[in-house]
Scaffold this active site. Structure first.
Site, PDB file in Angstrom:
ATOM      1  N   TYR A   1      41.052  81.304  17.126  1.00 21.89           N
ATOM      2  CA  TYR A   1      39.732  81.235  16.500  1.00 21.89           C
ATOM      3  C   TYR A   1      38.804  82.220  17.209  1.00 21.89           C
ATOM      4  O   TYR A   1      38.667  82.181  18.436  1.00 21.89           O
ATOM      5  CB  TYR A   1      39.138  79.824  16.583  1.00 21.89           C
ATOM      6  CG  TYR A   1      37.873  79.690  15.766  1.00 21.89           C
ATOM      7  CD1 TYR A   1      37.932  79.202  14.461  1.00 21.89           C
ATOM      8  CD2 TYR A   1      36.641  80.091  16.268  1.00 21.89           C
ATOM      9  CE1 TYR A   1      36.781  79.116  13.686  1.00 21.89           C
ATOM     10  CE2 TYR A   1      35.497  80.013  15.498  1.00 21.89           C
ATOM     11  CZ  TYR A   1      35.569  79.517  14.214  1.00 21.89           C
ATOM     12  OH  TYR A   1      34.422  79.439  13.441  1.00 21.89           O
TER      13      TYR A   1
ATOM     14  N   ASN B   1      31.542  77.002  17.756  1.00 20.54           N
ATOM     15  CA  ASN B   1      30.345  76.165  17.829  1.00 20.54           C
ATOM     16  C   ASN B   1      30.708  74.688  17.901  1.00 20.54           C
ATOM     17  O   ASN B   1      31.882  74.311  18.049  1.00 20.54           O
ATOM     18  CB  ASN B   1      29.410  76.471  16.652  1.00 20.54           C
ATOM     19  CG  ASN B   1      30.039  76.131  15.305  1.00 20.54           C
ATOM     20  OD1 ASN B   1      31.034  75.402  15.216  1.00 20.54           O
ATOM     21  ND2 ASN B   1      29.466  76.672  14.245  1.00 20.54           N
TER      22      ASN B   1
ATOM     23  N   GLN C   1      24.184  84.992  30.469  1.00 22.52           N
ATOM     24  CA  GLN C   1      24.712  83.761  29.883  1.00 22.52           C
ATOM     25  C   GLN C   1      23.730  83.159  28.892  1.00 22.52           C
ATOM     26  O   GLN C   1      24.114  82.658  27.840  1.00 22.52           O
ATOM     27  CB  GLN C   1      25.033  82.745  30.983  1.00 22.52           C
ATOM     28  CG  GLN C   1      26.231  83.116  31.811  1.00 22.52           C
ATOM     29  CD  GLN C   1      27.438  83.451  30.964  1.00 22.52           C
ATOM     30  OE1 GLN C   1      27.984  82.604  30.262  1.00 22.52           O
ATOM     31  NE2 GLN C   1      27.868  84.705  30.999  1.00 22.52           N
TER      32      GLN C   1
ATOM     33  N   HIS D   1      23.891  83.963  25.119  1.00 20.05           N
ATOM     34  CA  HIS D   1      24.964  83.479  24.247  1.00 20.05           C
ATOM     35  C   HIS D   1      24.415  82.550  23.164  1.00 20.05           C
ATOM     36  O   HIS D   1      24.685  82.719  21.981  1.00 20.05           O
ATOM     37  CB  HIS D   1      26.027  82.745  25.062  1.00 20.05           C
ATOM     38  CG  HIS D   1      27.053  83.651  25.655  1.00 20.05           C
ATOM     39  ND1 HIS D   1      27.936  84.383  24.904  1.00 20.05           N
ATOM     40  CD2 HIS D   1      27.332  83.961  26.952  1.00 20.05           C
ATOM     41  CE1 HIS D   1      28.718  85.095  25.688  1.00 20.05           C
ATOM     42  NE2 HIS D   1      28.379  84.859  26.940  1.00 20.05           N
TER      43      HIS D   1
ATOM     44  N   GLU E   1      31.409  77.165  35.188  1.00 20.45           N
ATOM     45  CA  GLU E   1      32.334  78.062  34.494  1.00 20.45           C
ATOM     46  C   GLU E   1      32.413  79.408  35.218  1.00 20.45           C
ATOM     47  O   GLU E   1      33.485  79.882  35.576  1.00 20.45           O
ATOM     48  CB  GLU E   1      31.855  78.259  33.057  1.00 20.45           C
ATOM     49  CG  GLU E   1      32.705  79.219  32.245  1.00 20.45           C
ATOM     50  CD  GLU E   1      32.103  79.532  30.887  1.00 20.45           C
ATOM     51  OE1 GLU E   1      32.830  80.031  30.021  1.00 20.45           O
ATOM     52  OE2 GLU E   1      30.887  79.288  30.699  1.00 20.45           O
ATOM     53  N   HIS E   2      31.257  80.039  35.416  1.00 19.81           N
ATOM     54  CA  HIS E   2      31.170  81.311  36.148  1.00 19.81           C
ATOM     55  C   HIS E   2      30.366  81.083  37.430  1.00 19.81           C
ATOM     56  O   HIS E   2      29.258  80.570  37.361  1.00 19.81           O
ATOM     57  CB  HIS E   2      30.453  82.378  35.323  1.00 19.81           C
ATOM     58  CG  HIS E   2      31.016  82.601  33.963  1.00 19.81           C
ATOM     59  ND1 HIS E   2      30.489  82.003  32.828  1.00 19.81           N
ATOM     60  CD2 HIS E   2      32.055  83.357  33.545  1.00 19.81           C
ATOM     61  CE1 HIS E   2      31.184  82.390  31.770  1.00 19.81           C
ATOM     62  NE2 HIS E   2      32.138  83.205  32.177  1.00 19.81           N
TER      63      HIS E   2
ATOM     64  N   ASP F   1      33.750  89.302  31.752  1.00 19.62           N
ATOM     65  CA  ASP F   1      33.759  89.021  30.321  1.00 19.62           C
ATOM     66  C   ASP F   1      34.553  90.049  29.541  1.00 19.62           C
ATOM     67  O   ASP F   1      35.146  89.733  28.514  1.00 19.62           O
ATOM     68  CB  ASP F   1      32.321  89.000  29.787  1.00 19.62           C
ATOM     69  CG  ASP F   1      31.726  87.603  29.751  1.00 19.62           C
ATOM     70  OD1 ASP F   1      32.449  86.643  30.064  1.00 19.62           O
ATOM     71  OD2 ASP F   1      30.536  87.480  29.411  1.00 19.62           O
TER      72      ASP F   1
ATOM     73  N   GLU G   1      64.948  47.451  37.293  1.00 16.20           N
ATOM     74  CA  GLU G   1      63.986  47.416  36.188  1.00 16.20           C
ATOM     75  C   GLU G   1      64.460  46.540  35.032  1.00 16.20           C
ATOM     76  O   GLU G   1      63.773  46.420  34.014  1.00 16.20           O
ATOM     77  CB  GLU G   1      63.733  48.846  35.680  1.00 16.20           C
ATOM     78  CG  GLU G   1      63.020  49.714  36.711  1.00 16.20           C
ATOM     79  CD  GLU G   1      62.700  51.106  36.169  1.00 16.20           C
ATOM     80  OE1 GLU G   1      63.143  51.419  35.041  1.00 16.20           O
ATOM     81  OE2 GLU G   1      61.998  51.860  36.864  1.00 16.20           O
TER      82      GLU G   1
END
Length: 430
Positions: free
Chosen positions: A131, A215, A260, A263, A328-329, A362, A416
């Site tokens: 995607y 999204n 960032q 975005h 994340e970063h 990136d 068992e």
């Protein structure tokens, strides 16, 4: 414009928790919409997919052939780029491929003294769906970062879906698909594209795994189809956390925060610094540079709602807070970043030194930019070749091994209460 915090505030932890809170993929209304879309795609396939594309993307499509891009068009898109774009895309692709080839794993075995052979068979996933976002911005870099590791892993069929609002395609995205080895491209997006990949339609083949960001509807759909197919991760908004010693150009830090924030409005940009005067300088840089940004409205809202400039007691406290956030970063904009590495426990990617801005990662440094968000770096890793390979255990027991292992297995099975297990093992004992 941006929240100012200090770790010395008595309510600092509460304010930090509120700042980090993200429940975007838990919206009940979104879940219901996505469930309805998935059900419709399962029931009506191509027809529903075309209808949704007309409704949500404003495309002029009579059938799926109007939403299909033939492979020669990808080559044409690449060749149509100017030399500077073409060279940049090719070098970035080569660097990403070289880095990820280091991650490739091969089948391995070892033999015990009695002749028993054990190991793992490493097999690529057969068909993967990719995607690629196509809303507020187009992301050729996302194509490189998702497709190239898949091809390095040996994935044969790589099906790309990318929405084209109002029917507008992005040549760089198509060119990236060409040099990355994508095998089919469909101009569909949203939850409907995820459903089509997961369940298949008359035109789009069913895949084994879906990767790539999107999204809130895409993220919710990926969560809903997990189990029917594999997924890479449920990605939240993009994040950057910068630890700075106060000696970097404040304009650089402000722009890194912007990188960032641009975005989307939910992106998060945080600075941790023990130098209060430097934080003041960064705030002034933000005020100075923001009006020059094309996406200033998005940046401003992201900084206002989810950004922060945080004054810490010292660098060690900044590291502790970073580990709590698990960003994340993570940029270590300090004199000696290597000295800090042992104390960094959680981060998707670590950018070391004043010159290493997150933007380089990136696009072209080489490591993957698909990273864990929303604190999931505590237990997750960047996307890699390993995400496109499956492992099957190999077990071949010799006659002598059957005697030894058979007795052990039978004893444990008896404990068992699993009689058939025990007897099956004892049959092999000579």
């Amino acid at each position: 414009m941006i929240t100012r915090l200090s770790t010395q505030q008595t309510d600092f932890q509460d304010k930090l928790s509120n700042l980090l809170a993200w429940e975007g993929v838990s919206n009940a209304d979104v879940v219901q919409i996505v469930d309805d879309i998935i059900a419709n795609i399962k029931a009506n396939g191509d027809t529903a997919l075309v209808d949704y594309s007309i409704k949500f993307d404003g495309v002029n499509a009579a059938n799926m052939s109007d939403l299909t891009i033939a492979l020669p068009a990808l080559k044409t898109a690449f060749e149509s780029l100017d030399n500077k774009e073409k060279t940049a895309l090719q070098i970035a692709a080569d660097r990403v491929r070289f880095y990820h080839e280091k991650q490739h794993q091969d089948t391995w075995t070892y033999a015990e003294d009695n002749g028993t052979v054990l190991g793992q068979k490493i097999t690529p996933i057969e068909r993967v769906g990719l995607y690629v976002p196509g809303g507020k911005a187009a992301y050729p870099s996302s194509v490189l970062m998702n497709a190239i590791p898949a091809k390095v892993a040996g994935v044969q069929d790589l099906i790309m879906v990318v929405p084209t609002p109002n029917g507008v395609t992005n040549p760089l995205v198509l060119a990236a698909a060409y040099i990355s080895g994508v095998t089919q491209v469909f101009t569909v997006g949203g939850a409907q594209a995820i459903a089509a990949l997961a369940y298949g339609t008359q035109t789009i083949p069913k895949v084994d795994k879906i990767v790539g960001p999107g999204n809130i509807f895409v993220a919710t759909a990926k969560r809903a189809v997990f189990g029917q197919v594999g997924i890479d991760m449920i990605a939240g908004p993009s994040e950057i956390l910068i630890i700075c010693d106060g000696k970097t150009d404040p304009d650089w830090i402000a722009m890194d925060l912007f990188s960032q924030a641009e975005h989307d409005e939910d992106a998060q940009s945080i600075l941790l610094c023990p130098d209060k005067d430097f934080i003041n300088k960064v705030e002034k840089s933000i005020e100075k540079l923001l009006p020059t940004m094309d996406r200033k409205a998005i940046i401003a809202k992201a900084l206002k709602d989810r950004g922060a400039l945080i004054h810490t007691k010292d660098i060690n406290e900044a590291i502790a807070i970073s580990n709590q956030i698990a960003p994340e970063h993570l940029e270590l904009s300090v004199e000696n970043p290597k000295a800090m590495l042992d104390n960094i426990k959680h981060a998707g990617a670590i950018f070391m030194g004043r010159n290493t801005c997150e933007a380089l990662g990136d696009y072209c440094a080489g490591p993957n930019h698909v990273l864990p968000t929303s604190g999931t770096a505590r237990f997750s890793s960047p996307l890699g070749v390993y995400d496109f390979q499956k492992k099957s255990s190999l077990i071949m027991v010799s006659d002598q091994g059957a005697n030894t292992l058979g007795e052990i297995a039978a004893t444990l099975a008896d404990g068992e209460g699993l009689q058939a297990h025990a007897q099956s093992a004892r049959y092999r004992i000579k």
